[in-house]
Design a protein around this motif. Structure first.
Motif, short mmCIF file in Angstrom:
data_model
loop_
_atom_site.label_atom_id
_atom_site.label_comp_id
_atom_site.label_asym_id
_atom_site.label_seq_id
_atom_site.Cartn_x
_atom_site.Cartn_y
_atom_site.Cartn_z
N PRO A 245 0.73 -1.37 -0.01
CA PRO A 245 0.04 0.03 0.04
C PRO A 245 0.84 1.30 -0.01
N LEU A 246 0.55 2.16 -0.90
CA LEU A 246 1.12 3.38 -1.09
C LEU A 246 0.71 4.63 -0.87
N CYS A 247 1.05 5.43 -0.16
CA CYS A 247 0.48 6.89 -0.06
C CYS A 247 1.12 7.97 -0.84
N TRP A 248 0.81 8.41 -1.82
CA TRP A 248 1.33 9.63 -2.56
C TRP A 248 0.95 10.68 -1.87
N ILE A 249 1.80 11.65 -1.32
CA ILE A 249 1.37 12.90 -0.53
C ILE A 249 0.95 13.92 -1.66
N GLU A 250 -0.13 14.03 -2.21
CA GLU A 250 -0.61 14.95 -3.16
C GLU A 250 -0.61 16.17 -2.64
N ASP A 251 -1.04 16.38 -1.27
CA ASP A 251 -1.23 17.58 -0.73
C ASP A 251 -0.95 17.46 0.87
N ALA A 252 0.12 17.97 1.08
CA ALA A 252 0.80 17.74 2.74
C ALA A 252 -0.17 18.23 3.68
N ALA A 253 -1.16 19.08 3.28
CA ALA A 253 -1.88 19.69 4.39
C ALA A 253 -3.33 18.56 4.54
N ALA A 254 -3.52 17.85 3.59
CA ALA A 254 -4.83 16.88 3.83
C ALA A 254 -4.74 15.86 4.89
N PRO A 255 -5.52 15.43 5.52
CA PRO A 255 -5.40 14.53 6.55
C PRO A 255 -5.19 13.06 6.01
N LEU A 256 -4.58 12.46 6.68
CA LEU A 256 -4.11 11.23 6.22
C LEU A 256 -5.12 9.85 6.60
N THR A 257 -5.65 9.22 6.01
CA THR A 257 -6.72 8.09 6.23
C THR A 257 -6.18 6.97 5.82
N PRO A 258 -6.83 5.66 6.02
CA PRO A 258 -6.66 4.50 5.28
C PRO A 258 -6.67 4.56 3.93
N ALA A 259 -7.68 5.22 3.36
CA ALA A 259 -8.10 5.45 2.02
C ALA A 259 -7.03 6.51 1.41
N SER A 260 -5.87 6.91 2.00
CA SER A 260 -5.02 7.61 1.19
C SER A 260 -4.14 6.63 0.59
N PHE A 261 -4.10 5.34 0.95
CA PHE A 261 -3.23 4.43 0.36
C PHE A 261 -3.81 3.78 -0.78
N GLY A 262 -3.05 3.80 -1.77
CA GLY A 262 -3.47 2.97 -2.98
C GLY A 262 -2.57 1.83 -3.21
#
Length: 272
Positions: A245-262
């Motif tokens: 599972p990979l989270c690309w940080i598109e917006d560093a201000a956006a909250p991180l959630t399980p759905a952030s990982f693709g």
């Protein structure tokens, strides 16, 4: 024979060759990577037939002198991709180049073969396996790729994040995994990374800065359970090996959630 060439970084080259390798497999055509014939000698493909410096030189100058046709999938290609593919079909021996050679369905069809071609040499794996074996047992391994350098200018600096922004993302990940022992690996291309800032901001976290060569860092990230970083082919290819599972940080201000990982099979279609 399709001679695949391009410039750019290692993982860009892996993905570009993967697309053209898959196209070749589908059409019964042998392919050779001119890049991995002489550079980034970390992978099994580098030791397979035709992957040597002589083949690289012959193909390079044959194309330069007009002895080999060229199918150009680059951003400035004069013809559309369908026209370039027709060139591939029309010539027994040809050079293919350019970042926009994209055959997504075929890539996925032959994905395991591509992963096998880019499996790591034992010389790459040995120091990483030794490092991992020396660390305390963890429930979760998180690999964070800090990409700066050229990202200061790329896309107007959109993905050029500060240490504080990376630390914020890591803290949110830790909150999602509260109660679990997290082993954190921080890899990157910034020689001025403030390592002490991470240690002070993340007390109690098992934190490691691997500092390996590109092949070793890629292998280490592929061994993690989760990956985070700005959009980059480096983390994308690391995720490819075990569907990490990979989270690309598109917006560093956006909250991180399980759905952030693709996952790779969808994310690799988003690379521009």
């Amino acid at each position: 024979m399709v001679f695949v060439r391009d410039k750019g970084r290692m993982c860009n080259n892996i993905l570009q060759y993967g697309h053209l390798y898959a196209w070749g497999r589908e059409h019964g055509r042998r392919t050779v990577s001119m890049r991995f014939a002489y550079k980034y000698r970390y992978f099994r493909i580098c030791h397979t037939a035709y992957h040597n410096f002589l083949v690289y030189v012959v193909a390079k100058y044959a194309a330069k002198w007009g002895l080999l046709p060229v199918a150009d999938f680059g951003v400035d290609a004069p013809n559309d991709p369908a026209r370039q593919e027709q060139l591939l079909l029309s010539h027994r021996h040809i050079v293919a180049e350019g970042w926009y050679a994209r055959f997504y369905d075929l890539f996925l069809k032959y994905k395991q073969e591509i992963v096998g071609l880019f499996s790591f040499d034992e010389a790459v794996k040995r120091p990483v396996d030794s490092l991992l074996a020396s660390l305390p047992t963890a429930d979760v391994r998180l690999g964070v790729h800090i990409r700066r350098g050229d990202y200061r200018r790329w896309h107007g600096g959109r993905y050029y994040y500060t240490d504080e922004q990376y630390i914020s993302q890591i803290r949110q990940f830790l909150a999602l995994h509260r109660g679990q022992r997290v082993q954190l690996f921080v890899c990157g291309n910034d020689p001025e990374l403030n390592a002490e800032a991470y240690r002070q901001a993340l007390p109690g976290v098992a934190l490691t800065y691997p500092k390996g060569n590109p092949g070793e860092d890629l292998y280490l990230l592929s061994c993690c359970d989760f990956l985070m970083g700005p959009p980059s082919t480096f983390t994308l290819v690391a995720a490819m090996y075990r569907d990490v599972p990979l989270c690309w940080i598109e917006d560093a201000a956006a909250p991180l959630t399980p759905a952030s990982f693709g996952h790779f099979d969808e994310l690799f279609k988003q690379i521009k």
